[in-house]
Design a protein around this motif. Structure first.
Motif, PDB file in Angstrom:
ATOM      1  N   THR A 181       0.820  -1.215   0.000  1.00 42.26           N
ATOM      2  CA  THR A 181       0.000   0.000   0.000  1.00 42.26           C
ATOM      3  C   THR A 181       0.857   1.269   0.000  1.00 42.26           C
ATOM      4  O   THR A 181       0.386   2.319  -0.416  1.00 42.26           O
ATOM      5  N   ILE A 182       2.088   1.160   0.525  1.00 44.32           N
ATOM      6  CA  ILE A 182       2.947   2.347   0.621  1.00 44.32           C
ATOM      7  C   ILE A 182       4.335   1.988   0.097  1.00 44.32           C
ATOM      8  O   ILE A 182       4.866   0.910   0.403  1.00 44.32           O
ATOM      9  N   GLN A 289      -4.668   0.011  -4.017  1.00 48.70           N
ATOM     10  CA  GLN A 289      -5.166   1.384  -3.924  1.00 48.70           C
ATOM     11  C   GLN A 289      -6.320   1.488  -2.913  1.00 48.70           C
ATOM     12  O   GLN A 289      -6.425   2.449  -2.155  1.00 48.70           O
ATOM     13  N   HIS A 300      -1.733   5.833   3.587  1.00 50.76           N
ATOM     14  CA  HIS A 300      -2.207   5.719   2.205  1.00 50.76           C
ATOM     15  C   HIS A 300      -3.725   5.800   2.228  1.00 50.76           C
ATOM     16  O   HIS A 300      -4.376   5.018   2.934  1.00 50.76           O
ATOM     17  N   SER A 320      -2.975  11.764   1.468  1.00 48.95           N
ATOM     18  CA  SER A 320      -2.377  10.457   1.200  1.00 48.95           C
ATOM     19  C   SER A 320      -0.892  10.626   0.921  1.00 48.95           C
ATOM     20  O   SER A 320      -0.472  11.566   0.244  1.00 48.95           O
ATOM     21  N   ASP A 322       0.900   8.987  -1.045  1.00 48.66           N
ATOM     22  CA  ASP A 322       1.291   8.570  -2.399  1.00 48.66           C
ATOM     23  C   ASP A 322       2.044   9.642  -3.185  1.00 48.66           C
ATOM     24  O   ASP A 322       2.930   9.330  -3.967  1.00 48.66           O
ATOM     25  N   SER A 327       7.592   9.653  -1.283  1.00 45.92           N
ATOM     26  CA  SER A 327       6.944   8.438  -1.768  1.00 45.92           C
ATOM     27  C   SER A 327       7.555   7.998  -3.096  1.00 45.92           C
ATOM     28  O   SER A 327       8.017   8.823  -3.878  1.00 45.92           O
TER      29      SER A 327
END
Ligand code: GDP
Ligand code: MN
Length: 338
Positions: A181-182, A289, A300, A320, A322, A327
């Motif tokens: 997720t990250i 996502q 996230h 987020s 992202d 990131s």
């Protein structure tokens, strides 16, 4: 729809509900949580959140591991919040402690250097034990061995959205092997020699490298240097066949023999990530996502408004991680052609 069980059957007898549940398709999967007894409160919090957003509908089991025996209090509190079977295991000493063949003077020197450079956990031996255990041993623990899939959970992580699908089955059905997720940059000071060893390993074992691998995500110059992008491994959903197979077995043994888990401070995150990037095809790596996830200090949050709404997400998509400068999501998107 023809597959729907009439409402009256559901409500009239509990038997129907139970048999429906039994008929639900499941993966051979478990949650894995490494924790200390002192992590009790935060472990309970994590499990409560996993249950509320996902597992209350699935009842996947949990395996809790510790380098020391869990206390009765710990077991009681954790078992009270989990909806699936919970098993508690102790890590064998030889899967945890710094091996005898490590040169202690050199290890001490390595720790002192990172302390002087203010690197987080720079002086910690137990953190290094943990990183090495998560890199090369958790999937061989007797309580974990019966399972093929795992979802790694840490104390005090958050799940910000309803997870209205089964990520294990999603991956299994599509031949995926590693989910994240990250993604972010690793500190260069913790892995000064890691990439050199990775390159040597590739030369030594070209047979292990997947044809459509994710080298282009990890290196901007065809493999010469590491751009330090890795998946944040405090969240992982993965197929343990990836770790149990010959490629990763050779890879872990090779890296371990270099001593960098102790002489430097190699994390399980870059080790797992580089392995997934080399031994799997890029389409076998899944960015989730829709799974809103937080491990201090990063979150996230799904950016797609429909996804966010459907998940009843409690996180702010504007915040987020992202698209934070730290990131590696931009590299991932570019690499995957998103
Ligand atoms: P960070 O996320 O990198 O800051 O590291 P954490 O302190 O969260 O540790 C990562 C994981 O390993 C967590 O699940 C911790 O509970 C666990 N952990 C770390 N050190 C130890 C230890 O010495 N013993 C045990 N049993 N678990 C540990
Ligand atoms: Mn953590």
């Amino acid at each position: 729809s023809p597959n729907q069980v009439p409402e009256e059957y559901n409500t009239r007898t509990g038997v129907h509900n139970a048999s429906l549940e039994l008929a639900q398709r499941r993966a051979n999967a478990t949650f894995v949580i490494l924790a200390r007894n002192s992590d009790l409160e935060n472990t309970v919090r994590s499990i409560r959140r996993v249950e509320d957003r996902f597992n209350t509908r699935h009842h996947y089991p949990y395996v809790l591991l510790n380098d020391e025996p869990f206390t009765d209090e710990f077991k009681k509190r954790v078992s009270a919040v989990a909806s699936g079977q919970v098993e508690y295991g102790q890590v064998p000493k030889d899967h945890w402690n710094q091996p005898d063949w490590i040169d202690e003077d050199r290890a001490t020197e390595g720790r002192d250097k990172l302390v002087a450079e203010n690197v987080i956990y720079g002086g910690s031996v137990s953190y290094r034990n943990m990183c090495r255990f998560n890199s090369g041993f958790f999937y061989r623990h007797p309580l974990v061995l019966p399972y093929r899939w795992y979802w790694r959970i840490e104390p005090d992580v958050h799940f910000h959205c309803d997870i209205n699908f089964d990520p294990f089955l999603y991956m299994q059905d599509r031949g995926k092997v590693y989910g994240f997720t990250i993604t972010m940059y690793e500190f260069d000071k913790t892995i000064p020699t890691l990439w050199g060893h990775v390159k040597d390993f590739i030369k030594l074992h070209p047979e292990h490298i997947a044809p459509d691998n994710a080298m282009g995500f990890m290196s901007d110059d065809g493999g010469e240097t590491y751009n330090r992008c890795h998946f944040w491994s405090n969240f992982e959903i993965a197929d343990m066949n990836l770790w149990r197979g010959p490629a990763y077995t050779d890879f872990f043994d090779y890296l371990d023999s270099k001593g960098g888990f102790y002489y430097e401070r190699w994390g399980d995150a870059p080790v797992h990530s580089i392995a997934a990037g080399l031994f799997a095809n890029k389409d076998q790596i899944q960015f989730f996502q829709e799974i809103g996830y937080e491990h201090n200090p990063y979150t996230h949050c799904p950016k797609d408004p429909q996804m966010w709404e459907r998940g009843k997400c409690g996180c702010d998509p504007e915040r987020s991680f992202d698209y934070d400068g730290y990131s590696c999501m931009r590299q991932w998107d570019r690499f995957m052609g998103n």
